[in-house]
Design a protein around this motif. Structure first.
Motif, mmCIF file in Angstrom:
data_model
loop_
_atom_site.group_PDB
_atom_site.id
_atom_site.type_symbol
_atom_site.label_atom_id
_atom_site.label_comp_id
_atom_site.label_asym_id
_atom_site.label_seq_id
_atom_site.Cartn_x
_atom_site.Cartn_y
_atom_site.Cartn_z
ATOM 1 N N TYR A 197 0.979 -1.111 0.000
ATOM 2 C CA TYR A 197 0.000 -0.046 -0.017
ATOM 3 C C TYR A 197 0.843 1.098 0.052
ATOM 4 C CZ TYR A 197 -3.608 3.361 1.133
ATOM 5 O OH TYR A 197 -4.348 4.501 1.241
ATOM 6 N N GLY B 256 0.966 5.423 0.435
ATOM 7 C CA GLY B 256 0.302 6.681 1.017
ATOM 8 C C GLY B 256 1.240 7.262 1.739
ATOM 9 N N CYS C 284 -1.463 11.984 5.902
ATOM 10 C CA CYS C 284 -2.787 11.848 5.033
ATOM 11 C C CYS C 284 -4.054 12.149 6.219
ATOM 12 C CB CYS C 284 -3.018 10.548 4.585
ATOM 13 S SG CYS C 284 -4.623 10.454 3.450
ATOM 14 N N VAL D 143 -7.923 9.224 4.014
ATOM 15 C CA VAL D 143 -8.256 7.872 3.269
ATOM 16 C C VAL D 143 -6.939 6.886 3.786
ATOM 17 C CG1 VAL D 143 -7.764 6.941 0.998
ATOM 18 C CG2 VAL D 143 -9.060 8.951 1.215
ATOM 19 N N CYS D 144 -5.637 7.361 3.948
ATOM 20 C CA CYS D 144 -4.600 6.546 4.316
ATOM 21 C C CYS D 144 -4.886 5.690 5.594
ATOM 22 C CB CYS D 144 -3.229 7.098 4.130
ATOM 23 S SG CYS D 144 -2.987 7.726 2.743
ATOM 24 N N ASP E 42 -7.738 3.051 5.204
ATOM 25 C CA ASP E 42 -7.313 2.074 4.330
ATOM 26 C C ASP E 42 -6.224 1.131 5.201
ATOM 27 O OD1 ASP E 42 -8.871 2.829 2.159
ATOM 28 O OD2 ASP E 42 -7.086 3.808 0.954
ATOM 29 N N SER F 297 1.192 9.990 -7.395
ATOM 30 C CA SER F 297 1.337 10.963 -6.207
ATOM 31 C C SER F 297 1.752 12.371 -6.957
ATOM 32 C CB SER F 297 2.049 10.451 -5.094
ATOM 33 O OG SER F 297 3.384 10.792 -5.275
ATOM 34 N N HIS G 120 -2.786 11.190 -4.223
ATOM 35 C CA HIS G 120 -2.277 9.887 -4.648
ATOM 36 C C HIS G 120 -3.091 8.815 -4.875
ATOM 37 C CE1 HIS G 120 -2.942 7.812 -0.829
ATOM 38 N NE2 HIS G 120 -2.792 8.801 -0.274
ATOM 39 N N SER G 121 -2.722 7.807 -5.903
ATOM 40 C CA SER G 121 -3.628 6.726 -6.154
ATOM 41 C C SER G 121 -3.764 5.755 -5.154
ATOM 42 C CB SER G 121 -3.163 5.806 -7.355
ATOM 43 O OG SER G 121 -1.682 5.658 -7.222
ATOM 44 N N ARG G 122 -4.816 4.889 -5.153
ATOM 45 C CA ARG G 122 -5.261 4.165 -3.917
ATOM 46 C C ARG G 122 -4.988 2.677 -3.937
ATOM 47 N NH1 ARG G 122 -11.069 5.029 -1.416
ATOM 48 N NH2 ARG G 122 -10.891 4.140 0.671
ATOM 49 N N THR H 1 -4.197 -1.441 -3.428
ATOM 50 C CA THR H 1 -3.655 -2.067 -2.689
ATOM 51 C C THR H 1 -3.156 -3.241 -3.405
ATOM 52 O OG1 THR H 1 -4.924 -1.099 -0.529
ATOM 53 C CG2 THR H 1 -3.586 -3.232 -0.388
ATOM 54 N N GLU I 168 -11.394 -0.725 0.338
ATOM 55 C CA GLU I 168 -12.781 0.206 0.602
ATOM 56 C C GLU I 168 -13.765 -0.571 0.817
ATOM 57 O OE1 GLU I 168 -12.701 -1.716 -3.480
ATOM 58 O OE2 GLU I 168 -11.001 -0.412 -2.356
#
Length: 193
Positions: free
Chosen positions: A59, A61, A65, A68-69, A72, A143, A158-160, A162, A178
């Protein structure tokens, strides 16, 4: 004729069995992943070879953050804890890894505090800006640093995704962080042998 029908029916049912994984992982053959040389949360030099033989949850991140980070990473940590309770042999084969996309602020000490809050075996990785750019490219991660606020802070877009990676560092599947810990644990059990 009856025997042929019974055999066909048995084959059809086994092909539709939800416990049977698909023949190939969804990311089979994707150009994702590769060698890296970074620093872990304890300040030790760490490369992809440190994780050889282990499945990796990757992952990307950053610790600053705001929403979100942490959500997740909490989901990933909770999924690993669920597996430790229900399937300890599977859980023992997995290493959850958090790679920062903000190496300027995410020092080893900052990462140590962050990852230890989510799972005791979670590894935090940082490095030079150039090293982080290389691993982002290898893992198809986007990112971009946002504008600085009046106090000097900033957000990082950034993209998310995993990734679940194989013991030899090949991509297997995207994990649905998610959707919560149960969905992540289910997807891991589908692929980890």
């Amino acid at each position: 004729m009856t025997m042929r029908f019974i055999l066909f029916g048995a084959l059809a049912l086994s092909a539709c069995s939800p416990s049977a994984p698909p023949a190939k992982p969804p990311l089979d053959g994707a150009r994702i992943g590769g060698p890296f040389a970074l620093t872990d949360q304890n300040g030790h030099a760490t490369t992809d070879r440190n994780f050889a033989g282990k499945y990796r949850i990757m992952y990307f991140g950053y610790t600053f953050c705001p929403d979100v980070c942490p959500t997740d990473v909490q989901t990933i940590g909770a999924a690993v804890k669920k597996l430790e309770a229900s399937d300890p042999a599977i859980a023992a084969k997995i290493v959850p890894i958090f790679v920062t996309v903000d190496p300027v602020r995410d020092t080893p000490a900052v990462l140590k505090q962050f990852v230890s809050a989510f799972h005791p075996r979670m590894v935090g990785l940082t490095g030079s800006v150039e090293a982080i750019e290389r691993i982002k490219t290898e893992y198809a991660v986007y990112s971009s640093k946002g504008d600085a606020s009046p106090g000097g802070g900033y957000l990082v877009n950034h993209s998310r995704q995993t990734y679940l990676m194989s013991p030899d560092g090949k991509p297997i599947a995207l994990l649905p962080q998610e959707q919560g810990p149960d969905a992540v644990a289910t997807e891991i059990k589908r692929w980890v042998r």
